[in-house]
Design a protein around this motif. Structure first.
Motif, PDB file in Angstrom:
ATOM      1  N   LEU A  38      16.421  16.484  57.492  1.00 16.14           N
ATOM      2  CA  LEU A  38      15.121  16.309  56.839  1.00 16.14           C
ATOM      3  C   LEU A  38      15.357  16.146  55.348  1.00 16.14           C
ATOM      4  N   ASP A  39      14.977  14.995  54.804  1.00 15.41           N
ATOM      5  CA  ASP A  39      15.138  14.693  53.381  1.00 15.41           C
ATOM      6  C   ASP A  39      13.747  14.658  52.753  1.00 15.41           C
ATOM      7  N   VAL A  40      13.380  15.731  52.044  1.00 18.75           N
ATOM      8  CA  VAL A  40      12.047  15.873  51.466  1.00 18.75           C
ATOM      9  C   VAL A  40      12.077  15.363  50.024  1.00 18.75           C
ATOM     10  N   GLY A  41      11.214  14.406  49.716  1.00 19.32           N
ATOM     11  CA  GLY A  41      11.268  13.750  48.414  1.00 19.32           C
ATOM     12  C   GLY A  41      12.438  12.798  48.362  1.00 19.32           C
ATOM     13  N   CYS A  42      12.522  11.917  49.355  1.00 23.70           N
ATOM     14  CA  CYS A  42      13.732  11.121  49.583  1.00 23.70           C
ATOM     15  C   CYS A  42      14.019  10.116  48.479  1.00 23.70           C
ATOM     16  N   SER A  98      20.282  11.859  63.159  1.00 20.83           N
ATOM     17  CA  SER A  98      18.871  11.481  63.115  1.00 20.83           C
ATOM     18  C   SER A  98      18.305  11.919  61.772  1.00 20.83           C
ATOM     19  N   VAL A  99      17.347  11.168  61.240  1.00 22.32           N
ATOM     20  CA  VAL A  99      16.805  11.502  59.924  1.00 22.32           C
ATOM     21  C   VAL A  99      15.281  11.515  59.957  1.00 22.32           C
ATOM     22  N   ILE A 100      14.726  12.464  59.200  1.00 19.50           N
ATOM     23  CA  ILE A 100      13.299  12.494  58.885  1.00 19.50           C
ATOM     24  C   ILE A 100      13.234  12.460  57.363  1.00 19.50           C
ATOM     25  N   PHE A 101      12.532  11.482  56.810  1.00 15.62           N
ATOM     26  CA  PHE A 101      12.511  11.347  55.350  1.00 15.62           C
ATOM     27  C   PHE A 101      11.065  11.234  54.886  1.00 15.62           C
ATOM     28  N   THR A 102      10.778  11.915  53.791  1.00 10.50           N
ATOM     29  CA  THR A 102       9.410  11.962  53.291  1.00 10.50           C
ATOM     30  C   THR A 102       9.393  11.711  51.792  1.00 10.50           C
ATOM     31  N   ASP A 103       8.302  11.134  51.327  1.00  5.05           N
ATOM     32  CA  ASP A 103       8.084  10.969  49.899  1.00  5.05           C
ATOM     33  C   ASP A 103       6.589  10.751  49.691  1.00  5.05           C
ATOM     34  N   LEU A 149      12.286   9.082  61.562  1.00  2.00           N
ATOM     35  CA  LEU A 149      10.872   9.133  61.201  1.00  2.00           C
ATOM     36  C   LEU A 149      10.732   9.138  59.691  1.00  2.00           C
ATOM     37  N   GLY A 150       9.869   8.267  59.163  1.00  2.34           N
ATOM     38  CA  GLY A 150       9.532   8.262  57.749  1.00  2.34           C
ATOM     39  C   GLY A 150       8.073   8.635  57.560  1.00  2.34           C
ATOM     40  N   LEU A 151       7.791   9.517  56.592  1.00  2.00           N
ATOM     41  CA  LEU A 151       6.433  10.006  56.368  1.00  2.00           C
ATOM     42  C   LEU A 151       6.060   9.889  54.898  1.00  2.00           C
ATOM     43  N   VAL A 152       4.842   9.431  54.634  1.00  2.00           N
ATOM     44  CA  VAL A 152       4.284   9.493  53.288  1.00  2.00           C
ATOM     45  C   VAL A 152       3.489  10.789  53.209  1.00  2.00           C
ATOM     46  N   SER A 153       3.938  11.713  52.361  1.00  2.00           N
ATOM     47  CA  SER A 153       3.317  13.036  52.317  1.00  2.00           C
ATOM     48  C   SER A 153       3.667  13.721  51.010  1.00  2.00           C
ATOM     49  N   ASN A 154       2.760  14.587  50.543  1.00  2.00           N
ATOM     50  CA  ASN A 154       3.073  15.416  49.371  1.00  2.00           C
ATOM     51  C   ASN A 154       3.716  16.730  49.776  1.00  2.00           C
ATOM     52  N   SER A 155       3.968  16.905  51.071  1.00  2.00           N
ATOM     53  CA  SER A 155       4.768  18.008  51.621  1.00  2.00           C
ATOM     54  C   SER A 155       4.049  19.347  51.699  1.00  2.00           C
TER      55      SER A 155
END
Length: 294
Positions: A64-68, A83-88, A110-116
């Motif tokens: 999980l890469d938060v703020g990728c 496997s990767v989950i990446f968010t920004d 999985l890629g997500l647009v989110s402020n976390s």
């Protein structure tokens, strides 16, 4: 002037059986020199599968890469078969990174647009959690850290970094005021506060290091160049600094490469990294389930 200043840090000249460094061509890339500098600190060890020494990624991991951001950590994990989950919070970054991940990986991703706060992910979804140069942007870092801990499995490993205070305070004299306002840097972490944030969230610190003197100076030269040109990028961050680079930054990159080519260049680099690092890094681990239950 910069070269003269660095020469004063060198020990007295001694005969050394080393060849003179190759001349560096004009137009040297600060990002390339910065990457080389990072690799000397133990980053991006592809042959060992370590994003940073002590933080190995395997095909069995879900990262999980938060703020990728540009996705440097995500793409490294993809190359290791994970496997990767990446968010920004920026849609364009997630979209562009998703295209690269899809082209390079056959694993579920999985890629997500989110402020976390919160992230729409299940508890314990990741075996490795990466959050680099993000916490300084967060108004309330404690609930953010709690969210990171929630998403790690028992025993999950964490790679966390924030800017170091010396470099932040130094840049405050030249960076635009917006660089220290939301959504840019709203927190400055002392080493003690950073460690306390990690430990109070329930993680156990395994390793700490300071790194990136090269980029503190590089950013100062960037801000100076922008001011001289009458530009204000409104708090530009490092991953938005692209070619063509200001001549002052290129000159600094050549100087740094010349320094590293000296017989004691690596030792001097490490001393300067400790004196004025760009970033402070923590590798930590979530306790196994049995320890959490006690």
């Amino acid at each position: 002037m910069i070269r003269a200043w660095l020469r004063r840090l060198l020990p007295a000249a001694q005969p050394a059986p080393v060849a003179a460094p190759e001349p560096v061509p004009a137009g040297v890339s600060p990002r390339d020199i910065g990457l080389h500098d990072a690799m000397l600190d133990g980053w991006f060890c592809g042959d060992r599968g370590e994003l940073l020494k002590g933080f190995a990624i395997t095909p069995g991991d879900t990262v999980l890469d938060v703020g990728c951001g540009e996705g440097v950590a995500t793409l490294f994990a993809v190359r290791q078969g994970a496997s990767v989950i990446f968010t920004d919070s920026e849609h364009d970054k997630v979209r562009d990174l998703a295209r690269q991940v899809q082209a390079q990986s056959e694993q579920p991703n999985l890629g997500l647009v989110s402020n976390s706060l919160p992230l729409p992910l299940a508890d314990g979804c990741a075996s490795k959690v990466v959050c680099m140069e993000v916490l300084e942007h967060i108004d309330h870092p404690e609930p953010f850290m709690a969210e990171l801990v929630r998403m790690g499995r028992p025993g999950a490993q964490y790679l966390l970094s924030v800017p170091a205070p010396v470099g932040e305070h130094l840049q405050q004299g030249i960076a635009p005021a917006s660089y220290y306002r939301s959504p840019n840097h709203v927190q400055i972490f002392t080493p003690e506060r950073f460690a306390a944030l990690v430990e109070e969230a329930g993680l156990v610190i395994e390793h700490r290091q300071a790194t990136g003197f090269f980029w503190v100076m590089g950013m100062i030269f960037f801000w100076a160049s922008e001011r001289a040109a009458g530009r204000d990028l409104g708090g530009a961050v490092r991953d938005r600094i692209q070619a063509p680079y200001p001549p002052l930054m290129e000159s600094w990159a050549r100087t740094w490469q010349d320094l590293l080519a000296q017989p004691d260049g690596l030792a001097i680099k490490r001393m300067l990294d400790g004196f004025m690092p760009k970033s402070q890094v923590i590798i930590a681990r979530k306790p196994p389930a049995a320890e959490v239950a006690r």
